[in-house]
Design a protein around this motif. Sequence first.
Motif, short mmCIF file in Angstrom:
data_model
loop_
_atom_site.label_atom_id
_atom_site.label_comp_id
_atom_site.label_asym_id
_atom_site.label_seq_id
_atom_site.Cartn_x
_atom_site.Cartn_y
_atom_site.Cartn_z
N ASP A 168 2.54 14.52 -9.14
CA ASP A 168 3.23 15.49 -9.16
C ASP A 168 4.22 15.93 -10.46
O ASP A 168 5.08 16.82 -10.48
CB ASP A 168 4.17 15.34 -7.63
CG ASP A 168 3.24 15.56 -6.60
OD1 ASP A 168 2.12 16.33 -6.42
OD2 ASP A 168 3.79 15.01 -5.45
N GLU A 169 4.07 14.81 -11.30
CA GLU A 169 5.07 14.88 -12.45
C GLU A 169 4.90 16.28 -13.38
O GLU A 169 3.55 16.34 -13.57
CB GLU A 169 5.20 13.63 -13.11
CG GLU A 169 6.09 13.40 -14.43
CD GLU A 169 6.02 12.09 -15.04
OE1 GLU A 169 6.96 11.85 -15.82
OE2 GLU A 169 4.99 11.34 -14.64
N LYS A 170 5.64 16.78 -13.84
CA LYS A 170 5.68 17.94 -14.65
C LYS A 170 6.80 18.08 -15.90
O LYS A 170 7.90 17.50 -15.42
CB LYS A 170 5.88 19.53 -13.94
CG LYS A 170 4.99 19.69 -12.71
CD LYS A 170 4.91 20.73 -11.93
CE LYS A 170 3.83 20.91 -10.86
NZ LYS A 170 4.39 22.45 -10.26
N TYR A 171 6.34 18.27 -16.95
CA TYR A 171 7.17 18.36 -18.23
C TYR A 171 7.67 19.84 -18.32
O TYR A 171 6.89 20.88 -18.13
CB TYR A 171 6.40 18.06 -19.28
CG TYR A 171 5.85 16.66 -19.26
CD1 TYR A 171 6.84 15.63 -19.62
CD2 TYR A 171 4.44 16.45 -19.30
CE1 TYR A 171 6.21 14.19 -19.67
CE2 TYR A 171 4.08 15.04 -19.14
CZ TYR A 171 5.16 13.88 -19.35
OH TYR A 171 4.48 12.78 -19.31
N ASP A 172 9.08 20.11 -18.65
CA ASP A 172 9.70 21.32 -18.99
C ASP A 172 9.93 21.48 -20.34
O ASP A 172 11.08 22.36 -20.63
CB ASP A 172 11.00 21.48 -18.04
CG ASP A 172 11.92 20.15 -18.00
OD1 ASP A 172 11.52 19.30 -19.11
OD2 ASP A 172 12.99 20.35 -17.67
N LYS B 66 0.89 -1.16 0.01
CA LYS B 66 -0.23 -0.06 -0.15
C LYS B 66 0.74 1.32 0.22
O LYS B 66 0.64 2.18 -0.80
CB LYS B 66 -0.95 -0.02 1.09
CG LYS B 66 -1.90 -0.96 1.15
CD LYS B 66 -2.86 -1.04 2.43
CE LYS B 66 -4.04 -2.01 2.45
NZ LYS B 66 -4.84 -2.05 3.46
N HIS B 67 1.76 1.19 0.79
CA HIS B 67 2.72 2.33 0.85
C HIS B 67 3.33 2.71 -0.32
O HIS B 67 3.36 3.84 -0.99
CB HIS B 67 3.93 2.18 1.85
CG HIS B 67 4.81 3.45 2.04
ND1 HIS B 67 4.47 4.57 2.65
CD2 HIS B 67 6.14 3.35 1.92
CE1 HIS B 67 5.55 5.34 2.61
NE2 HIS B 67 6.68 4.62 2.09
N VAL B 68 3.77 1.56 -1.20
CA VAL B 68 4.68 1.98 -2.56
C VAL B 68 3.53 2.40 -3.56
O VAL B 68 3.86 3.01 -4.57
CB VAL B 68 5.14 0.63 -2.99
CG1 VAL B 68 5.58 0.50 -4.41
CG2 VAL B 68 6.34 0.11 -1.97
N SER B 69 2.30 1.67 -3.55
CA SER B 69 1.32 2.13 -4.31
C SER B 69 1.01 3.64 -4.01
O SER B 69 0.71 4.26 -5.18
CB SER B 69 0.23 1.18 -4.61
OG SER B 69 -0.36 1.45 -3.19
N GLU B 70 0.82 4.24 -3.09
CA GLU B 70 0.40 5.55 -2.85
C GLU B 70 1.66 6.33 -3.00
O GLU B 70 1.40 7.60 -3.70
CB GLU B 70 0.12 5.77 -1.35
CG GLU B 70 -1.16 5.11 -0.59
CD GLU B 70 -1.25 5.02 0.81
OE1 GLU B 70 -0.33 5.61 1.38
OE2 GLU B 70 -2.31 4.65 1.20
N LYS B 71 2.82 5.78 -2.72
CA LYS B 71 4.01 6.59 -3.15
C LYS B 71 4.04 6.84 -5.16
O LYS B 71 4.18 8.04 -5.33
CB LYS B 71 5.23 6.09 -2.75
CG LYS B 71 6.50 6.92 -2.99
CD LYS B 71 7.70 6.17 -2.19
CE LYS B 71 9.01 7.06 -2.24
NZ LYS B 71 10.14 6.21 -1.96
N SER B 72 3.92 5.88 -5.42
CA SER B 72 4.08 5.96 -7.01
C SER B 72 2.86 6.91 -7.63
O SER B 72 2.91 7.74 -8.39
CB SER B 72 3.74 4.63 -7.65
OG SER B 72 2.60 4.01 -7.27
N ARG B 73 1.63 6.72 -6.97
CA ARG B 73 0.61 7.74 -7.45
C ARG B 73 0.76 9.17 -7.30
O ARG B 73 0.42 9.91 -7.99
CB ARG B 73 -0.64 7.43 -6.50
CG ARG B 73 -2.11 7.60 -7.17
CD ARG B 73 -3.27 7.00 -6.37
NE ARG B 73 -3.23 5.61 -6.35
CZ ARG B 73 -4.05 4.96 -5.77
NH1 ARG B 73 -4.65 5.38 -4.77
NH2 ARG B 73 -3.92 3.33 -5.92
N LYS B 74 1.23 9.29 -5.83
CA LYS B 74 1.78 10.51 -5.73
C LYS B 74 3.00 11.13 -6.71
O LYS B 74 2.68 12.37 -7.10
CB LYS B 74 2.31 10.79 -4.22
CG LYS B 74 1.28 10.86 -3.18
CD LYS B 74 1.73 10.79 -2.06
CE LYS B 74 0.61 10.86 -0.55
NZ LYS B 74 1.18 10.91 0.63
#
Length: 563
Positions: free
Chosen positions: A308-312, A296-304
């Motif tokens: 939060d991912e942004k393209y520059d 659960k911790h790993v899935s929540e972390k990947s989801r976050k």
Amino acid sequence: MQEMELFKEAKKNPKYVTGEDIVRMLFKVWSAYTKFIRGLLQSGKSAVTIEFGKFIPTAQGACFIPSSSFLALGPFTYTPAFAHTQASEQYLSYSSVSMASGYSKQQCMNSIKEIMNTAVRIAQNSEVKLDFKVGTLYINARNVKFMSSFKMLNNDDKRLLTPEAKDKIHHPANPNNIGFASVTSKRVRTVPPAPENIPWPYLSAFYDDSAKKFSKKINVEEALSPMQLLEEHKRQIKEKTKKKELSNIEELHDGRLLAKVANSELRNEREQRNNHHKQIQNTFVSGIKDQLIEHKHVSEKSRKEKMDEKYDFFPFTYGSKLEEFQSQLKAQRKDEMLDKLTADKQNFTKNYNLPESYLTTFPLFMKQDKAYPSRRLENTHIKAVMGQALNRYEQELQTVKQSKNQQEKVEDQQKEMDQLYEDQNKESHIKAVKEHQYHLLQQIEENKRKRDQEKMLKAIPLKTHMGPEESPERVLQEKSKIIAGKEQMKKDLVQQMTEKHIELVDKKTREMKKEEENALAMVRGWEEGEIKMDIKNKAMKNLNREAWLRQMEIHKLEKKVNS
């Protein structure tokens, strides 16, 4: 390093033995092993063959000859201290070693393997010293050395070692014979006066501290009467029966104590097994819970992270430029192809033959374009790594070749030593045969000379002047007496043999019955043990099935929660 240090070193990382008190087991097995070797060598009849060599008794001492497999472990070099001759070989009996040490035969064999393996391993760094009770074996990184401390016993010492000689010395029914070969001689050895409290005067010599050894027959004036001998035998029989009864009582007591100790150990083992099983179940359940929490911790972390991912940068401009470039390139190649075809047609109409360039050259659309050059990787690091790997492989091949050469040299040396050993054995055998043949010829000549003398004496007629003369009737009477005595002795011997045969048959039948009863008891015990093991296995399967069902329920709950 000596034996006790070696045993402690073997306890740290054992390979062949298991248990709590490994040092004590190795010490007892080694003591019994070396004592058995010493006992066989003291007899002086045969050599003792063991796993890593053989011990040969000689007049100078014990000679150790290591095997080629043992020398190849180091590899070691070895030179014998003195020459030796071939003797009849006898393999070491691990059954006797197990009886003396109190451990099983397999445990004894594994203990000796563990000791020698540890000795060879430690010998690469420091010298190892092994005491075989007949000499000391020194092992270091290069060679093996054996220093003998063994001495052959004399014939008198060997007789004193045998139990038959001791029985003959102390047995009251045989006062003249003290266990040595009697020699017919007129000389009589005098015996010193014995103390007053000694029951038999002929034993007085054995109370002296100097331990005299007689090689002549001793004459005793006063022998025991038959009644005294009978009373003495009765007294000995009573003492033996009492000792047997006491030993039986002690065995029963020891058996009960052993049964109590075994029951207590079984209870402790069961409790430990149950506690271990419960601990495994608890750790299994806790491990599943920890895995669920971590998932659960790993899935929540990947989801976050995805949120939060942004393209520059803007990644969609390269495709449109590529399409324009490909369309321009296609039109250019089309024009080049048409120009080529028109030029070839004109040449064909003129010369009515195909041009050579048309047959040998390729069109541009089949050639590699300069706009898309082939991508070449930087392969200097790959070449360096491959070069290092090749160098390592060549070094390994060289080391293997060197080790093989060394092993071949050691094997050649061992073969030469074996050949010398066989040649010496053949020479000694031929020499012994010749000596034996010479002695036999001398004995034959001596017997022939005696027979000739007896014939000459018989040919001379005797002139008797005292007593009755020898008549044919008297000779017949004496012969008949001798024949009757022989027949009576034959009947007595036949009767004794039949009685002994009957006793042996009865004894064997009783032993066979006991063996059958013991076998039946063992089979019953084995069947009961198998039944108990089946019950335990079924119980374990049920427990595992329940645990598996619980796991499946937990997985279903996880799927529901995740969905």
